[in-house]
Scaffold this motif. Structure first.
Motif, short mmCIF file in Angstrom:
data_model
loop_
_atom_site.label_atom_id
_atom_site.label_comp_id
_atom_site.label_asym_id
_atom_site.label_seq_id
_atom_site.Cartn_x
_atom_site.Cartn_y
_atom_site.Cartn_z
N ALA A 214 0.89 -1.03 -0.26
CA ALA A 214 -0.07 0.05 -0.07
C ALA A 214 0.78 1.25 0.05
O ALA A 214 1.96 1.45 0.42
CB ALA A 214 -1.06 0.12 0.98
N ARG A 215 0.38 2.18 -0.50
CA ARG A 215 0.98 3.46 -0.48
C ARG A 215 -0.09 4.75 -0.04
O ARG A 215 -1.28 4.65 -0.20
CB ARG A 215 1.42 3.99 -1.91
N ARG A 216 0.27 5.58 0.72
CA ARG A 216 -0.46 6.66 1.32
C ARG A 216 0.37 7.80 1.72
O ARG A 216 1.37 7.80 2.26
CB ARG A 216 -1.40 6.17 2.65
N TRP A 217 -0.14 8.99 1.23
CA TRP A 217 0.33 10.32 1.59
C TRP A 217 0.12 10.70 3.10
O TRP A 217 -1.20 10.60 3.30
CB TRP A 217 0.07 11.34 0.58
N ASP B 155 4.32 16.37 1.43
CA ASP B 155 5.68 15.91 0.91
C ASP B 155 6.37 14.54 1.55
O ASP B 155 7.56 14.48 1.54
CB ASP B 155 6.68 17.06 1.21
N MET B 156 5.27 13.77 2.11
CA MET B 156 5.93 12.42 2.91
C MET B 156 4.79 11.40 2.47
O MET B 156 3.60 11.59 2.65
CB MET B 156 6.12 12.46 4.23
N LEU B 157 5.18 10.39 1.85
CA LEU B 157 4.46 9.12 1.46
C LEU B 157 5.10 7.86 2.27
O LEU B 157 5.90 7.59 2.92
CB LEU B 157 5.10 8.57 0.10
N ALA B 158 4.05 7.12 2.81
CA ALA B 158 4.39 5.89 3.77
C ALA B 158 3.81 4.91 2.84
O ALA B 158 2.96 4.65 2.14
CB ALA B 158 3.12 5.98 5.03
N LEU B 159 5.07 3.89 3.00
CA LEU B 159 4.78 2.55 2.14
C LEU B 159 4.49 1.60 3.15
O LEU B 159 5.45 1.49 4.15
CB LEU B 159 6.15 2.43 1.40
N ILE C 80 5.54 -3.86 7.37
CA ILE C 80 6.19 -2.87 8.07
C ILE C 80 5.76 -1.82 7.40
O ILE C 80 5.38 -1.83 6.10
CB ILE C 80 7.93 -3.00 8.00
N GLU C 81 6.04 -0.74 7.92
CA GLU C 81 5.68 0.72 7.40
C GLU C 81 7.15 1.68 7.36
O GLU C 81 7.77 1.69 8.23
CB GLU C 81 4.66 1.48 7.95
N ILE C 82 7.41 2.14 6.30
CA ILE C 82 8.61 3.33 6.29
C ILE C 82 7.89 4.44 5.76
O ILE C 82 7.00 4.60 5.06
CB ILE C 82 9.74 2.74 5.39
N ALA C 83 8.24 5.60 6.05
CA ALA C 83 8.16 7.03 5.49
C ALA C 83 9.00 7.45 4.78
O ALA C 83 10.19 7.90 5.28
CB ALA C 83 7.38 7.93 6.64
N ILE C 84 8.86 8.09 3.36
CA ILE C 84 9.78 8.73 2.74
C ILE C 84 9.26 10.19 2.37
O ILE C 84 8.16 10.46 1.80
CB ILE C 84 9.84 8.02 1.26
N GLY D 208 0.79 21.87 6.17
CA GLY D 208 0.77 20.85 5.22
C GLY D 208 1.87 19.67 5.44
O GLY D 208 1.82 18.57 4.77
N GLN D 209 3.03 19.86 6.21
CA GLN D 209 4.10 19.06 6.18
C GLN D 209 4.04 18.39 7.72
O GLN D 209 5.00 18.00 7.78
CB GLN D 209 5.41 20.01 6.24
N GLN D 210 3.03 18.42 8.18
CA GLN D 210 2.69 17.70 9.78
C GLN D 210 2.58 16.15 9.19
O GLN D 210 1.35 15.73 9.28
CB GLN D 210 1.67 18.27 10.39
N ALA D 211 3.40 15.56 9.21
CA ALA D 211 3.28 14.05 9.16
C ALA D 211 2.64 13.49 9.73
O ALA D 211 2.58 13.51 11.08
CB ALA D 211 4.80 13.39 8.78
N PHE D 212 1.87 12.30 9.41
CA PHE D 212 1.06 11.77 10.26
C PHE D 212 0.11 12.52 11.34
O PHE D 212 -0.49 11.99 12.40
CB PHE D 212 1.73 10.59 11.29
#
Length: 361
Positions: free
Chosen positions: A55-58, A62-66, A109-113, A191-195
């Motif tokens: 799965a992919r989710r923004w 500017d950050m994507l979680a895989l 697992i999940e990583i964020a890019i 807009g840059q506050q990840a999660f």
């Protein structure tokens, strides 16, 4: 087409010990075994970690979680650690380290890019990596941990420094941590506050957790006064080196104790010699001898010579590039300290030759 499901491949991975022994004894070649295993499923290998994108989710603009599912060779991974992700582009193999924001028992697992404007690998992953594709990962590394003692925990992050802290936080709350937890995340703009949505949901579910954001582009930055107003017996901080050093300095100046762990994504400044000299580099196992420079890291020079040494962070943190120094002396590019004892381990990414050297590579 794969003959096994990924769940089936993970089951098979647990039954490969006899084949590993045959390879260790020289009876089989690992590359030949891997070639056969990948016919069963694209992720299946004898020892190396491969994972399929599920799965992919923004999670920010500017950050994507895989979400990835590994093949069964991941060993004791923990949220908050880092993994090296490898991808080939135009025949060149590239690797970058990313933080684990979650680790599940079923191999997920999940990583964020985070997108980097000039990032060679991040933009490729964000724009072109699709669900179903298979990528290679290194083993997880890193010693960032949640405090063992009770007491209020203060988490401080800037930019993509949120990713390991979010992994630690989510895991701790899921395990029932009840002491107060405060997270402060500094980003440049809205807009840059990840999660952000998940963090707000965690705050709604857990009365002991609160989250705050600072927007440096609006002049709202971390300060000694703001840090002093935040509760915490333990500090975990991650982000660019300047942010981390400032936060740790204010913490120590306030006398708030030694329960502190920090990580920085920025490399330490490297110390160059006043004049670079030509040296001879010998790579023993590869049976190569090349001319080199006393001002460049041994990792860079080994790669320039066509070798592919294992590596991870390229900052002297993860130890993935550790090799034995067989002869000669090397200089630590961070401190300038010299090391010349034969057969001692050195980290190639932060070691430069100080004269002719021989490396077990």
């Amino acid at each position: 087409m794969a003959l096994l499901s990924l769940s089936g491949a993970r089951w098979v991975a647990g039954c490969l010990r006899p084949l590993r022994r045959l390879c260790d004894g020289g009876w089989l070649r690992e590359a030949d075994v891997d070639l056969c295993l990948r016919q069963l499923h694209p992720t299946l290998r004898l020892n190396r970690v491969f994972a399929q994108v599920e799965a992919r989710r923004w999670v920010a603009e500017d950050m994507l979680a895989l979400e990835l599912r590994c093949n069964g060779n991941a060993q004791n991974w923990r949220a908050g650690q880092h993994v090296q992700l490898y991808l080939e582009q135009n025949g060149v193999r590239h690797g970058r380290s990313y933080s684990l924001t979650s680790v599940a028992a079923d191999g997920r697992i999940e990583i964020a890019i985070k997108r980097q404007p000039d990032g060679r690998l991040s933009n490729l992953l964000l724009d072109h990596l699709a669900v179903g594709q298979v990528i290679e990962l290194g083993q997880a590394f890193g010693e960032f941990t949640w405090p063992q003692e009770q007491g209020a925990v203060l988490l401080m992050a800037a930019g993509s420094g949120i990713t390991p802290l979010f992994g630690l936080l989510r895991d701790a709350l899921a395990r029932g941590f009840t002491a107060p937890v405060t997270l402060l995340h500094q980003v440049r703009r809205q807009g840059q506050q990840a999660f952000a949505e998940e963090l707000q949901a965690l705050a709604a579910r857990h009365a002991n957790f609160q989250v705050h954001w600072l927007f440096s582009g609006e002049g709202d930055r971390l300060s000694a006064e703001r840090l002093a107003a935040l509760p915490g017996d333990h500090l975990r901080v991650c982000g660019p080196r300047g942010f981390v050093e400032q936060a740790c300095g204010w913490w120590h100046d306030a006398g708030r104790g030694s329960s502190l762990q920090s990580e920085s994504f920025s490399p330490l400044p490297m110390l160059a010699e006043t004049a670079a000299g030509e040296v001879r580099l010998s790579f023993a196992r590869s049976r190569q001898r090349v001319s080199g420079s006393s001002n460049a890291s041994l990792l860079e020079q080994a790669e320039a010579a066509g070798l592919r040494p294992a590596h991870g962070c390229r900052q002297g943190i993860c130890t993935s590039c550790t090799c034995l120094l067989l002869a000669g002396s090397v200089r630590d590019l961070r401190s300038g300290e010299l090391f010349a004892e034969p057969n001692q381990p050195i980290r190639l990414c932060v070691s430069a030759p100080h004269g002719d050297v021989e490396i077990d590579l």
